[in-house]
Enzyme design. Structure first.
Site, mmCIF file in Angstrom:
data_model
loop_
_atom_site.group_PDB
_atom_site.id
_atom_site.type_symbol
_atom_site.label_atom_id
_atom_site.label_comp_id
_atom_site.label_asym_id
_atom_site.label_seq_id
_atom_site.Cartn_x
_atom_site.Cartn_y
_atom_site.Cartn_z
ATOM 1 N N VAL A 187 0.710 -1.371 0.193
ATOM 2 C CA VAL A 187 -0.010 -0.057 0.075
ATOM 3 C C VAL A 187 0.909 1.433 0.111
ATOM 4 O O VAL A 187 0.402 2.261 -0.110
ATOM 5 C CB VAL A 187 -1.092 0.097 1.284
ATOM 6 N N LYS A 188 2.158 1.242 0.032
ATOM 7 C CA LYS A 188 3.039 2.605 0.034
ATOM 8 C C LYS A 188 3.299 2.811 -1.178
ATOM 9 O O LYS A 188 2.592 2.634 -2.138
ATOM 10 C CB LYS A 188 4.275 1.808 0.910
#
Lengths: 193, 188
Positions: A187-188
């Site tokens: 998700v980064k």
């Protein structure tokens, strides 16, 4: 469902991973050092060490700084568990510093007040972990100045902040810290899976 | 990341069992080319080559990714200006990596409750999240003596915050859907 975060994987990424699968090394080969070099040169830091998670990175950062029983690590309460747990892994203790109401990052004024009180009690922290929440860097100049005055080390938890800048320079150059940790969770901003 | 060769050397040991193949670090002369020594208690924290390859390949796109996140943030800032929410203030010394777009509900200006707004957005297919639950309120930390009320600014933030979708592949049209759902939640 529109998720809150999602990785982007291109055909070139897939080809790069498949090329490794077809190579001689699946682990401890030449690609991780190339990745480390790419991140180090992007950030302008002398050394980059890739590990299997930012949690592991926080753990070995604390070990390298000598955190152990009787040592205190201070961080922000508005962070993922790992920013605090890393001290507990080493047998150290954890305390928190309240956040700034506008940036939601660890507040340098609250830090200073707590340090003044801790100095009187002989309970100064060994390490402070400023967390760049959402990717916005903390007030690192102020925190670094307090580090000089009170003698603590600084580990930037930049899990949200690769690609960000502080005073025009890349986060990760460690100008105001001993160690900076990035995360490449899917998700980064970019990922290693 | 570090600029200290000493810290880098220690972390290199700790990530891989505390093992070294560097004769200079050994307690005595190497037994031969196969030889290694354990000089610290380390862990198995190494990154695999597959992960390294993906990370290396993605590094080229880091700057476009962050730029796209900033475009999306500016769109959110404008679209949300009329709603009873606080948009994420950016300190002038900083250029955020913008992993997250964090809003705070202005609960004195809406009749909607925080938990209800969050649940409504999830029902509408918006995968909102909340970063983070104040660590000191976790049961494990409360058992060490921390209690609610210890860090009031953090707790106020927690009572109002929502993370809206933010990623480089988010389309403007999806972002409009998010804002429309938030508007319905706050201005029923």
């Amino acid at each position: 469902m529109i998720p809150y975060g999602r990785q982007e994987v291109t055909q070139r990424d897939i080809d790069a991973v498949v090329a490794v699968l077809q190579s001689d090394f699946l682990t401890q080969g030449p690609v991780v050092p190339r990745f480390e070099q790419a991140v180090a040169s992007y950030c302008g830091a002398a050394h980059a060490l890739a590990v299997n998670s930012a949690t592991s990175a926080l753990h070995i950062a604390c070990l390298a700084l000598g955190v152990g029983p009787g040592d205190w690590l201070w961080t922000s309460p508005i962070t993922f568990l790992a920013s605090a747990n890393c001290a507990l892994y080493c047998g150290g203790s954890v305390d928190f510093v309240d956040i700034d109401p506008r940036t939601y990052n660890l507040c340098p004024k609250a830090l200073e007040e707590k340090l003044v009180a801790a100095e009187k009690n002989g309970r100064l922290p060994k390490v402070v972990v400023p967390v760049h929440l959402s990717g916005q860097p903390c007030d690192m100049r102020a925190i670094h100045a307090l580090g000089q005055r009170f003698g603590f080390r600084i580990v930037e938890d930049a899990s949200h902040a690769i690609g960000g800048k502080y005073l025009g320079e890349p986060v990760g150059n460690c100008r105001y810290s001993d160690i900076t940790v990035f995360s490449f969770h899917p998700v980064k901003i970019n990922t290693t899976a | 990341m570090t600029n200290s060769a000493e810290l880098a050397g220690k972390m290199a040991l700790f990530r891989s069992h505390g093992m070294t193949r560097d004769p200079a670090q050994m307690t005595h002369e190497s037994d031969g080319p196969w030889y290694y020594q354990q000089i610290e208690l380390g862990y198995n924290y190494r990154m695999t080559e597959l992960q390294g390859a993906l990370g290396l390949s993605q590094m080229d796109r880091l700057e476009p990714y962050v730029s796209r996140r900033h475009e999306l943030a500016r769109r959110y800032d404008n679209l949300l200006a009329v709603l009873p929410v606080t948009i994420p203030w950016q300190h002038p010394d900083t250029y955020s990596g913008l992993h997250l777009y964090l809003i705070r509900l202005q609960l004195d200006k809406t009749r909607a409750a925080h938990s209800r707004v969050f649940a409504f957005l999830r029902e509408q297919g918006i995968g909102v999240n909340l970063h983070y639950i104040p660590v000191h309120t976790q049961p494990y930390y409360q058992a060490m003596g921390f209690k609610p009320g210890d860090f009031p600014e953090a707790e106020r933030y927690y009572a109002e915050a929502i993370s809206l979708p933010m990623y480089s592949g988010l389309m403007d049209s999806q972002q409009d859907t998010v804002v429309a759902a938030l508007r319905r939640a706050l201005l029923p």
